[in-house]
Design a protein around this motif. Sequence first.
Motif: not given
Length: 146
Positions: A92-98, A116-118, A123-124
Amino acid sequence: MPEHGEQIRPPGTGAGRKDTRRENAKRTPAELEEVVLAIVRASPRPLGAYRIARQSRVLGVPLAPNQVYRILDRLGGRVHRVETLNAYFEAGGQPGAITICRGCGRTRTLDAGYETEVDRLCRAAGFRPSRVIVEVVGVCPDCGGK
């Protein structure tokens, strides 16, 4: 014992006995994709390739599980894979979390900004992720009182 909705087949007509490629040779890849998508769409919970293959036989379009995997791969963004269950549901679109309910097996997608947080954490750490998968197993509100 056949599962709910499955027909009993006479001996010699089950998986491995027929060449399903010959039967499906007359169907276009797009037609086979629509059959698989219709099966996935009709289910209230994610389905694995073997269950989809069994259901396709009930519909008169026998598919082998390896055919189902190839079709699911071609469907790309039209279905989502639940890694934890090795099963698929309609996108139903791009899932964020399931979220996956342990009680009823239903999945839902959450529009979460976790990527974004991941990405920041990766990167860190000097790590470049190619794909982020977030699946949360628990109990849905409907099953919470059980």
